[in-house]
Design a protein around this motif. Structure first.
Motif, mmCIF file in Angstrom:
data_model
loop_
_atom_site.group_PDB
_atom_site.id
_atom_site.type_symbol
_atom_site.label_atom_id
_atom_site.label_comp_id
_atom_site.label_asym_id
_atom_site.label_seq_id
_atom_site.Cartn_x
_atom_site.Cartn_y
_atom_site.Cartn_z
ATOM 1 N N UNK A 58 -18.133 1.277 -0.768
ATOM 2 C CA UNK A 58 -18.591 1.548 -2.177
ATOM 3 C C UNK A 58 -20.105 1.919 -2.007
ATOM 4 N N UNK A 59 -20.847 1.176 -1.138
ATOM 5 C CA UNK A 59 -22.350 1.668 -1.057
ATOM 6 C C UNK A 59 -22.488 3.081 -0.894
ATOM 7 N N UNK A 60 -21.411 3.655 -0.082
ATOM 8 C CA UNK A 60 -21.805 5.215 0.282
ATOM 9 C C UNK A 60 -21.338 5.765 -1.222
ATOM 10 N N UNK A 61 -20.332 5.321 -1.746
ATOM 11 C CA UNK A 61 -19.975 6.327 -3.002
ATOM 12 C C UNK A 61 -21.019 6.119 -4.016
ATOM 13 N N UNK A 62 -21.572 4.909 -4.205
ATOM 14 C CA UNK A 62 -22.381 4.710 -5.319
ATOM 15 C C UNK A 62 -23.830 5.667 -5.051
ATOM 16 N N UNK A 63 -24.064 5.608 -3.408
ATOM 17 C CA UNK A 63 -25.394 6.299 -3.488
ATOM 18 C C UNK A 63 -25.088 7.839 -3.610
ATOM 19 N N UNK A 64 -23.924 8.181 -2.991
ATOM 20 C CA UNK A 64 -23.630 9.739 -3.331
ATOM 21 C C UNK A 64 -23.778 10.089 -4.725
ATOM 22 N N UNK A 65 -23.039 9.165 -5.631
ATOM 23 C CA UNK A 65 -22.978 9.650 -7.081
ATOM 24 C C UNK A 65 -24.132 9.618 -7.629
ATOM 25 N N UNK A 66 -25.360 9.241 -7.329
ATOM 26 C CA UNK A 66 -26.684 9.368 -7.872
ATOM 27 C C UNK A 66 -27.296 10.565 -7.596
ATOM 28 N N UNK A 67 -27.102 11.297 -6.488
ATOM 29 C CA UNK A 67 -27.736 12.430 -6.118
ATOM 30 C C UNK A 67 -27.950 13.537 -7.254
ATOM 31 N N UNK A 68 -26.964 13.794 -7.703
ATOM 32 C CA UNK A 68 -26.747 14.849 -8.768
ATOM 33 C C UNK A 68 -27.697 14.661 -9.956
ATOM 34 N N UNK A 69 -27.519 13.383 -10.603
ATOM 35 C CA UNK A 69 -28.731 13.084 -11.576
ATOM 36 C C UNK A 69 -29.756 13.113 -11.375
ATOM 37 N N UNK A 70 -30.195 12.223 -9.924
ATOM 38 C CA UNK A 70 -31.791 12.284 -9.398
ATOM 39 C C UNK A 70 -32.342 13.880 -9.560
ATOM 40 N N UNK A 71 -31.637 14.741 -9.159
ATOM 41 C CA UNK A 71 -32.268 16.149 -8.940
ATOM 42 C C UNK A 71 -32.512 16.757 -10.259
ATOM 43 N N UNK A 72 -31.764 16.354 -11.309
ATOM 44 C CA UNK A 72 -31.984 16.945 -12.741
ATOM 45 C C UNK A 72 -33.446 16.226 -13.137
ATOM 46 N N UNK A 73 -33.597 14.867 -12.425
ATOM 47 C CA UNK A 73 -34.777 14.062 -13.041
ATOM 48 C C UNK A 73 -36.046 14.863 -12.268
ATOM 49 N N UNK A 74 -35.790 14.961 -11.183
ATOM 50 C CA UNK A 74 -36.753 16.140 -10.642
ATOM 51 C C UNK A 74 -37.028 17.110 -11.348
ATOM 52 N N UNK A 75 -36.285 18.108 -11.769
ATOM 53 C CA UNK A 75 -36.398 19.119 -12.590
ATOM 54 C C UNK A 75 -36.957 18.844 -13.897
#
Length: 234
Positions: A58-75
């Motif tokens: 669950x920890x790994x999946x939860x962390x993985x699921x955040x990467x895509x959205x975080x990149x859009x916040x950088x943009x």
């Protein structure tokens, strides 16, 4: 570990508004992209890696699921409107970028990969002239595109492959501002680590940050570099 070699108001804004990649709250609409496109694939990878402990999974999946959205916040904080991506895989990150452009009245998203296995449902949703896929390498994409202000490099892991992608795309860098580059797989176990380290070492404005573990149970990092790239072949 985290290195920030120049104080940057955009990175400050990113942290103040959204926190880190591990603490950012993913909206339901972006979470749906993860659930429908990437969750099953990453769950199978956990099985293949024999990671069966439910808490760790669950920890790994939860962390993985955040990467895509975080990149859009950088943009978002760098006010980027034209995105180029190398390595689209199942298209999860690609569709995150498409959604960001759609919501923020951006211009274009371009992606390339020798294999096109993007989710068919979301291909129908994000299907207009703003979104372009190149069934090939960064070279083919660079020849077909104009200026970009955000580059996400998640291609091959071998040494010199990231440098080649940057070399291919350097003429697509936006001319009226500093472009933003994000490099995935900045980890010792990959040959491309040397490429990304070289790029960071020649930049005065970069950030390296943890993005949690991969589905193989290995730690992962990304590098963010703000500035114009210039590579010549020897």
């Amino acid at each position: 570990f985290t290195y920030i070699f120049t104080k940057d108001k955009n990175l400050t804004s990113l942290y103040e508004k959204y926190g880190s990649v591990n603490t950012v709250e993913v909206p339901e609409s972006y979470q749906k992209l993860w659930d429908e496109i990437n969750l099953e694939t990453q769950t199978q990878k956990l099985n293949n890696s024999m990671i069966y402990d439910s808490k760790e999974r669950n920890q790994i999946l939860n962390s993985l699921s955040k990467r895509g959205y975080y990149l859009t916040r950088i943009a978002e904080v760098f006010e980027c409107k034209d995105i180029a991506e190398v390595g689209t895989a199942e298209g999860w990150q690609y569709f995150n970028f498409c959604k960001y452009i759609d919501e923020n009245k951006g211009n274009t998203v371009s992606s390339c990969d020798p294999r096109d296995v993007r989710d068919k449902k979301y291909l129908e949703i994000f299907n207009d002239e703003r979104f372009t896929f190149y069934n090939g390498t960064s070279l083919e994409m660079s020849e077909g595109e104009k200026e970009k202000d955000f580059f996400y490099i998640d291609g091959l892991h071998d040494e010199n492959t990231v440098l080649l992608d940057v070399y291919n795309l350097q003429n697509n860098q936006v001319s009226d501002k500093k472009p933003v580059w994000v490099f995935d797989d900045f980890d010792h176990r990959f040959g491309c680590y040397k490429d990304i380290l070289s790029i960071c070492s020649n930049s005065s404005n970069f950030k390296v940050y943890k993005v949690g573990k991969t589905a193989s149970g290995k730690p992962a990092h990304q590098a963010l570099v703000v500035g114009r790239m210039s590579i010549t072949k020897s």
